[in-house]
Structures are given as C-alpha cells and as structure tokens.
Design a protein around this motif. Structure first.
Motif, short mmCIF file in Angstrom:
data_model
loop_
_atom_site.label_atom_id
_atom_site.label_comp_id
_atom_site.label_asym_id
_atom_site.label_seq_id
_atom_site.Cartn_x
_atom_site.Cartn_y
_atom_site.Cartn_z
N THR A 34 -4.59 6.84 -2.55
CA THR A 34 -4.24 5.59 -1.89
C THR A 34 -4.03 4.54 -2.97
OG1 THR A 34 -5.65 6.20 -0.02
CG2 THR A 34 -4.91 3.91 -0.13
N THR A 35 -2.87 3.91 -2.96
CA THR A 35 -2.58 2.89 -3.97
C THR A 35 -2.53 1.52 -3.32
OG1 THR A 35 -0.17 3.08 -3.76
CG2 THR A 35 -1.27 4.57 -5.33
N PHE A 36 -2.89 0.52 -4.12
CA PHE A 36 -2.92 -0.87 -3.67
C PHE A 36 -2.14 -1.68 -4.70
CE2 PHE A 36 -6.69 1.38 -2.38
CZ PHE A 36 -6.74 1.15 -1.01
N VAL A 69 0.84 -1.20 0.00
CA VAL A 69 0.00 0.00 0.00
C VAL A 69 0.88 1.25 0.00
CG1 VAL A 69 -1.75 1.30 1.29
CG2 VAL A 69 -1.86 -1.21 1.20
N ASN A 70 0.53 2.18 -0.90
CA ASN A 70 1.15 3.51 -0.95
C ASN A 70 2.65 3.52 -1.18
OD1 ASN A 70 -1.27 4.82 -0.81
ND2 ASN A 70 -1.13 5.27 1.36
#
Length: 134
Positions: free
Chosen positions: A80-82, A5-6
């Motif tokens: 927010t990145t996954f 994540v992130n």
C-alpha cells in the motif's frame, strides 16, 4: 486535500524493492539487507524473539542471526503506497522449519536517490512474528 493512494507505478517500485529484500533475506545477502534498512537510530525492528533499535543494532544482529529457511514462502503480500514516498508492505510466510505462520510488516520511505538500484526506497520500521495456524 486527498492523498494519492496506490499509484500503480509507485506500487510497482515498492514491490520491486520488497522483492529485492526478500531475495536477499532468503539468500542471506547481509550487504543488501543492510542497504535496504535505514541506518539511523530511529529505525526499529521487532523480530520474532528479539528487538533492535537503530541501524547499528540491526546490522550487529544480522551478523549473528540464523538465516531464514530456503523453504520460506510468502502468502497474501499487500503493498500500500501513500503519495510518492511512503508505503507499507504486509505479508504472511511459511516454511518447512516450523508449523507456525509468520507475519511481517514493513514501513518503506523513499529517502535515497530515485536512480539507485532500489529507487531510493528504504525500510524504516519492521515487525516479524509467528502465530499458530487458525
């Protein structure tokens, strides 16, 4: 299995794609906005007073909609990145056109060529709404 994540470099890529979309939105650059939305029947956009299902419906709506005010300002944008290929972008916005507070959420997925102008990032779902200030 843990999800990454992130990762800073992925957040930066999505933020750049989002900023390109926002610039196109304020400039009423329909071509760029259309390029950034997934052109598939599965794409959904819930607008302030309308609903579009599918890339074709989104493109038709963009041809006739009123452009956003040039006074539009973003607040509290969260990227927010996954993993490497999925992200959400949430933001609030205001403008001189209304006393209401806007909210916008987008789901971004890397579906295209990582070497294109937007790193392959595409909006696959979006929601825009207005609320009274608290």
């Amino acid at each position: 299995m843990t999800m990454d994540v992130n990762r800073p470099e992925i957040v930066a890529e999505v933020a750049a794609a989002f900023e390109a979309y926002e610039r196109a939105l304020v400039d009423n650059d329909i071509e760029t906005m259309n390029r950034l939305f997934w052109d598939r029947p599965e794409t959904v956009r819930y607008g302030i007073a309308e609903i579009q299902h599918g890339g074709e419906a989104i493109r038709r709506w963009r041809e006739t909609c009123v452009p956003v005010p040039s006074s539009r300002r973003l607040h509290r944008t969260v990227v927010t990145t996954f993993g490497l290929d999925c992200a959400t972008v949430s933001t609030e916005f205001t403008s001189d056109a209304t006393p209401l507070i806007g909210r916008q959420m987008q789901t971004w997925v890397r579906l295209g060529d990582v070497h294109d102008a937007f790193g392959g990032w595409t909006i696959v779902a979006a929601h825009v709404s207005l609320i009274e200030p608290v």
